[in-house]
Design an enzyme around this catalytic site. Structure first.
Site, PDB file in Angstrom:
ATOM      1  N   SER A 187       0.823  -1.213   0.000  1.00 33.41           N
ATOM      2  CA  SER A 187       0.000   0.000   0.000  1.00 33.41           C
ATOM      3  C   SER A 187       0.859   1.267   0.000  1.00 33.41           C
ATOM      4  O   SER A 187       0.362   2.349  -0.339  1.00 33.41           O
ATOM      5  CB  SER A 187      -0.902   0.019   1.243  1.00 33.41           C
ATOM      6  OG  SER A 187      -1.792  -1.075   1.225  1.00 33.41           O
ATOM      7  N   CYS A 233     -10.873  -8.584  22.604  1.00 30.86           N
ATOM      8  CA  CYS A 233     -12.230  -8.028  22.520  1.00 30.86           C
ATOM      9  C   CYS A 233     -13.271  -8.882  23.240  1.00 30.86           C
ATOM     10  O   CYS A 233     -14.422  -8.466  23.379  1.00 30.86           O
ATOM     11  CB  CYS A 233     -12.652  -7.844  21.071  1.00 30.86           C
ATOM     12  SG  CYS A 233     -12.881  -9.379  20.170  1.00 30.86           S
ATOM     13  N   HIS A 286     -20.551  -8.406  21.305  1.00 32.70           N
ATOM     14  CA  HIS A 286     -20.285  -9.673  21.979  1.00 32.70           C
ATOM     15  C   HIS A 286     -21.155  -9.759  23.239  1.00 32.70           C
ATOM     16  O   HIS A 286     -21.242  -8.809  24.008  1.00 32.70           O
ATOM     17  CB  HIS A 286     -18.814  -9.757  22.423  1.00 32.70           C
ATOM     18  CG  HIS A 286     -17.832  -9.952  21.305  1.00 32.70           C
ATOM     19  ND1 HIS A 286     -18.182 -10.130  19.991  1.00 32.70           N
ATOM     20  CD2 HIS A 286     -16.455 -10.009  21.333  1.00 32.70           C
ATOM     21  CE1 HIS A 286     -17.082 -10.288  19.257  1.00 32.70           C
ATOM     22  NE2 HIS A 286     -16.030 -10.212  20.043  1.00 32.70           N
TER      23      HIS A 286
END
Lengths: 362, 362, 362, 362
Positions: free
Chosen positions: D41, D158, D253
Site C-alpha cells: 500500500s 475483545c 459480543h
C-alpha cells in the site's frame, strides 16, 4: 421557523408510531405534545403503554415517558393541543378514512402513513421532492369538504421510494419513461411488529408480500399525476410491473429496476449526472429532514447494499448504483432506501415540514 | 444398466468436487474410483487432502477416505482407470480448455462444471430435459477433433435452471418467448468456499455477482439453439435481461421472471397445465437422477421458498409458483432450484446418465 | 412387531403435532389413524385444517389429507380407534393435566410432549436411553389411579437432551457429577410457530427464554431419580445452573457445559471412550427410532455445529465435541441435538416404541 | 486540551485500522496525520489503497482520501510527524514485538490493538476504568528500555470487556470473586475481514474461536494485577473458565456469566446499585470517549441484546442485565459490549486519551 409547531401522534404505541417519536426527538420545528392510541392504552403513561413492546434500537426517550396516552378515537380530546397530527392508527380502512377526515375537519393538519386515503381524489400522496405541486389541492380539499384550517395529506407505500426519486429525476430532465419492471427485496421491518416469523426468515426468502405489488404499481401514477379541476388525476403514461420479495434484512428496501424510455434515451453518463445534480423544493427550502443530496449515486460495482447505504442522509437519501444498459429495455439500475425512515415516518415528517414551510399549517 | 461405469472426479477436493462425491455415493450406475486435484493434494489419501475443509453437511463417506488423490494435470495417470471424468478443476480458463480436451482426447467422457468450454461450438451445454438433441454433436465433435471414444460435454451456469425448464416447457408447447426480464436471489453456496464474508451477508444483500448476469443472458441462447453443420448455433429469438443478487440463503436460487411471448399467449390455466404435464427424455429413460416430475407447480400464494422447496425431487426438480399476469409483459412467475444439486454437480451427473443411456460411453 | 399399533395425535394441527405426523410417516410399528385438535378444526379434513399453516419443509403427506379432525376434548370419540395417543395439545396446564389423565383413564397409552405432567410423581419423564427403569412406575400409576390398560408418560423439555445423554453416560460409567454450569444456544423452532419475530433474530441474539432455565435445572433431577414406594423421587446430588439463549438457528440446540465430578475424575481419553461406547436399551431392542450410536463424538476442533450435526442419527443422536479440561470445574464440552426431533416429537415416539416393546401397550 | 495531538495509524488499511479512522474523525483531542501499512500500500493515496475494501458502514471520510500511505516498517519515515501511534499491524508476533518497541524507542506513544505485547511484563494492558494505576509502569518501562519519551501500552482481547467492567465494579466495592464460568456469543466482526464464511454463519453457530478461550481466561489476571518492582504481576485469586462461540451477529459480543464470590456475597439490589453507581477515572477526567455511565443495567427480563444495546454510550458502554442467583455459584448475569468499538479501536483511543490527560504524551 421562529416557533415550534405542536404535534401529536395517533397510533403512538405501534411500530410506526414509535418511529415517529424516535425521529421527532430534538426536531427543530416540531414538538411532540400529544399521544393517542387504542382504548387499551388510553389513560396510561406512554412508558407503561409500551412496556415490553418498545421496539426501537435506542431506549425510550425520557421526554415521552410521562405523557398520558389518549384515546385516538376521541377527536374532541385533542382540541387545542396541537396543530399537526401524524396518523399511524391501525384500524379497518373504513374507520381510518372517517377518523382522519374527522381530525382534519376539526382543524388539524393530518399527515398519514396509512393507505386508507391514498386514492382519495382530493388528498395528495406526497413524496416532497416529486409532487410538491400537489399541495395546491389543499385549498380545493378544504373547499370540497368545508374545512377551514384542517387538511389531509398521505405518504405512499414504503416499497416505491427506491425507484420513484431516480425515475422522477429522469422524467423531470426530459426523459419520460414508458415501462418499468422492478423486483424489490424488502426488509422485515416493513411488515411491522412482529412481522414474519424468524423460522421463515432464517436461510430463506419469501417471494410474496400481500398487496405490495399492487401498491407498487398503482401509487406511482398518482404521484406523477396532475391536478385537474378538483382532483388529482393519475398519470397514464408509465406502466410498472413489480415483483415484491421479503428478505432477511432488518431495514432497507432494495429495488432492481429495468426501464424503457418513452422517447429519447439518455447516455449513461447523462443519467448519472442527472441523478447527482437532482435537487428539489425540500432541499431549496432547507427542510430539516431533507437529505442533501436526495439521490446518491455510488460508483462501486457492488453497491448500494442495505447495511452500508440505508442510513445515508440520515435515512432520508435514496442510494442508486449499478447503472448499465438493459438487454431488453433501455437501462437497468439498483435503488435502495431506508423503509421505516424515508419510506414511512421520515417521509411523513418531511411532508409536514413542507406543509409548514409553505404556510399550510397555522 | 448391468454394469457400473467407473468414474473419476477432477478437482475432487473443492466444493463442487465434494458435492460430486456426496451425490455419487450409492449411485446405481456410477462408481467413483479415481480422484484428482492440484499437485498440493496429489499423493495424499483423500481424507487427508480434505482434512479441515470438507464442507458438506454429512461427514466424509468412508468409501472415499483412503483413495489416493492424483495430480489432475497428469492425464496419463488416469488411463484405463475409468471411462467418465467429471471435471470441477479450478484453473485459468486457458488451462481448463486444454486439460478437459486432453482428457477427452485420451478417451474419457468428460462432463464439466466449468465455464471454459461453454461456448466452444462443438461442445454441447446440457440441460438434459431441454436439449437432449444436442448430443448429436458428439460424433461431429469426435470427427472435428480426431477423437475415437472420448467426448466433452458441459453444464450451464447455476443461475439459469430456475427459469430454463419453465420457459422451455412453454416454448415446446407452442408458445415461443421473445423477451424476459429476470431478477435472481442467489444462495451463497453458489460462490464456492469460502464465498462471501459473513459480515457482508448478515442483515444485508449484495446486488452484484461478477459475470453472472452475462452468463444468465447468453447461455440460454445456446441451450435453445440448433445444430447446423458442424456446430451448435445459438437461438436468436429470445432476449434476456438479468439482475443477479446474492442473498443470505445457504442453498437454493430463486428467480422472479417477467415473460413476453413472441406470438400467441396461453391462458394461465394452460401455463400451469403445461408445467405440470412436462416430461422429457430423462424421465422417459428413467435416468437415476431424473426428477419426476421435473417441474412442480405450487398453488400456495407465497411459494416456492428456498427452505421448503430446494430439496424437491432430491434437489433436482424446479419448483414454480405465483403465476400471474404481468402489467408490462404477458406473465410473471417465481422459479426455484437447488443450485449445487440441479444447478451444478447433480446437473452434470444427469448429463452423464443421459450420455450413458444413449450409448455414448463405453 | 407383527402388527402395527394404531396411534392418534392430540393437537395435530400445531407445530409439534405436524412434526409427529412427519416423523410417523412410514413408521414400521405405528399407523396414524386418529387426529384431534381444537373445536375450530374439528369436523374439517386435516388438509383444510392446516391450510396455510403447514410449517414442515416437505409438503403435507397425502396419507393425512383426508382424515377428519376430531375435537381433542371429546375423549369418547376416540374410543376404540387407537391404542397410543401422542399429546401435543395447547391449553392451560390444568386442562392438559385433566385431559391427558382422562385419555389414560379411557385406556389409551398417552405419551405427551407437554410440561403439565412432568412433575406428577407417578408419571415417568422419559429419555429412553437413561431412565428405562422408570417404566416400572406404570403398574403403580395404574394402581394409584384405578386404570386398567391406560398409562401416561411424558418427555422432558427440549433444552436438556444435548447434555443429558453425555452426562448420564459418565454417571453410568462410575463418574457421578456434582455440579454443572451450562449455557444453551437454542434454535427458534423450539418456540413453536410463529415464535420469535424475525426483526429480533436478524443480527441479534436474545439472552432469555421464559421458563427454560428452570426446566433445564429441575427436570434432570427427576430423570436421574429413583422409584421409591409409589413415586419417582428426584436425584438430589447434581446441581445445575443454566443460561438459555435464543439464537438465529432454525433447528438444533447447542449446549456449552462445564462439569464437576462428585468423586474420581476420568481422563479425557476415558470420557471419549465412554461416550463412543455408550449404548442402552433402545439400541439393544433395536427400536425403530433409536439412533446407533446414541452419542457421536467428533474430533474436529470446531464441531458440533447445528447445520452439520443436527440430522445425525436421523435427528435422534446427540453429537458431542470439544472435550477439554475446565479451569474451574473438571471438564468442558459442547453438546448438540435436534430440538424438534430428539428434543420433541422424536423423543416421544422413541418412548412409545419402548413402551410397546416392553409390553405396556395392548 | 488546548492543542490537538497528532496521531498516526499503523496497519491503517486493515479492518481495525479502518475502525480507528472512523472513530477518530472529528476527535476533539486527536488529529490523524499519518497512515502506514504494508509495502503493497505504501506510496498510494489512502483512497486507492483501500479501494474495494473499505468495510465500514459509512463511506470513507474525505479527510483521509488523499493522505499518502507510508510503509509501516519504516520507522524513520514517521519521525516528527506525530506523537501517538495506534498500532493495528498484521504481522508475525515476533515482528510486531520488535516494530512496536521500535516506534516507542523512537519517541512515539504506541497504543496497540495487537496481542503481541499483552504479556510483556512492563507493558500495561489497559481497560482505563479498571487499571488506570498500571500507567505507573510507564516510567519504569522507559527506564528498563532506555526510552526518553516513547511508551508502549496495549488493550486486551475483545472478548473480555462484557464482563471485566461488571466484575471489577464488584471487586472494587469489596466483593472479590474467586471463580467465574463464562460463555461468550461473539460477533463475526471480531474475526476481521473476511472472517467466517457466510455459508458457516447462515442457520448456524460455530462453538470455537481459535485462541479466544485462553485469552479470555489469562488476560483478566494481568488487568487485575499489581505493579511490583519493575513489572506488573498478575492477580492469582480469580479463576475463569471460558466457552467462546461465534454467532451470526455483525457487531456486539454477549457474555453469560456465573460468579462465585471469594468472601461475603452482596444482595442482588446491592449488585445493581454498585453497577449503576460505578464511575472511574475516565469519567472523572471527562475523557472524550469515556461513556457516562460506563455500566448500564437494564431491568427488562430479555436485555441486553446486540441490536439494541451495542451502541450504548457511543459503543463504549457495557450493558448488563438478567442478574439472578446462580444455582451452583452465587450470581448470574449477561453482559454485552461493542466488540470493534469498546473492544478494539475505541478501547485503544480511550487509553490514549487517558495517557494524554495524565501527561504521558508530549
Amino acid at each position: 421557523m421562529n416557533k415550534k409547531f405542536k404535534v401529536g401522534v395517533l397510533g403512538a404505541t405501534g411500530m410506526v408510531g414509535q418511529n415517529y417519536l424516535k425521529l421527532l426527538q430534538n426536531h427543530p420545528w416540531f414538538e411532540v405534545v400529544y399521544l393517542a392510541a387504542s382504548p387499551n392504552s388510553a389513560g396510561k403513561k406512554y412508558a407503561e403503554a409500551v412496556a415490553g413492546r418498545w421496539h426501537m434500537a435506542d431506549n425510550l426517550p425520557e421526554a415521552y415517558k410521562d405523557i398520558i396516552v389518549e384515546d385516538a378515537s376521541n377527536i374532541a380530546k385533542a382540541a387545542g393541543k396541537c396543530s399537526i397530527m401524524f396518523s399511524a392508527v391501525e384500524m379497518d380502512k373504513k374507520d381510518i378514512v372517517a377518523l382522519e377526515a374527522g381530525y382534519a375537519a376539526a382543524g388539524f393538519a393530518v399527515v398519514s402513513n396509512n393507505s386508507a386515503h391514498r386514492h382519495t381524489e382530493d388528498v395528495p400522496m406526497m413524496i416532497p421532492e416529486i409532487n410538491e405541486g400537489h399541495l395546491a389541492i389543499i385549498p380545493i380539499q378544504r373547499k370540497n369538504r368545508g374545512w377551514k384550517e384542517g387538511l389531509l395529506a398521505v405518504k405512499p407505500n414504503c416499497s416505491i421510494q427506491s425507484y420513484m426519486l431516480p425515475i422522477y429525476a429522469l422524467i423531470k430532465a426530459g426523459y419520460p419513461i414508458s415501462q418499468m419492471i422492478v423486483t424489490t427485496l424488502q426488509a422485515v421491518s416493513g411488515a411491522g411488529y412482529p412481522g414474519p416469523a424468524s423460522i421463515d426468515m432464517i436461510d430463506n426468502i419469501i417471494p410474496y408480500i400481500g398487496g405490495e405489488e399492487e401498491k407498487s404499481e398503482i401509487e406511482p401514477a398518482k404521484i406523477l399525476g396532475k391536478i385537474s379541476g378538483d382532483k388529482i388525476v393519475p398519470d397514464k403514461d408509465i406502466k410498472i410491473s413489480a415483483h415484491c420479495n421479503r428478505v432477511p434484512v432488518s431495514d432497507g428496501h432494495t429495488a432492481c429496476c429495468s426501464l424503457k424510455f418513452a422517447g429519447k434515451k439518455p447516455e449513461p453518463a447523462e443519467v448519472i449526472k442527472i441523478w447527482r445534480n437532482f435537487s428539489a423544493t425540500p432541499q431549496e427550502l432547507k427542510l430539516p429532514s431533507a437529505p442533501v443530496p436526495p439521490i446518491i449515486y455510488r460508483d462501486e460495482v457492488n453497491q448500494p447494499q442495505p447495511r452500508t447505504d440505508r442510513n445515508a442522509g440520515n435515512g432520508m437519501a435514496v442510494t442508486v448504483g449499478r447503472l448499465r444498459p438493459c438487454n431488453v429495455f433501455d437501462i437497468r439500475f439498483v435503488g435502495l432506501h431506508h423503509n421505516t425512515n424515508r419510506g414511512a415516518a421520515g417521509g411523513a415528517i418531511l411532508t409536514a415540514e413542507l406543509l409548514a414551510a409553505k404556510g399550510y399549517i397555522k
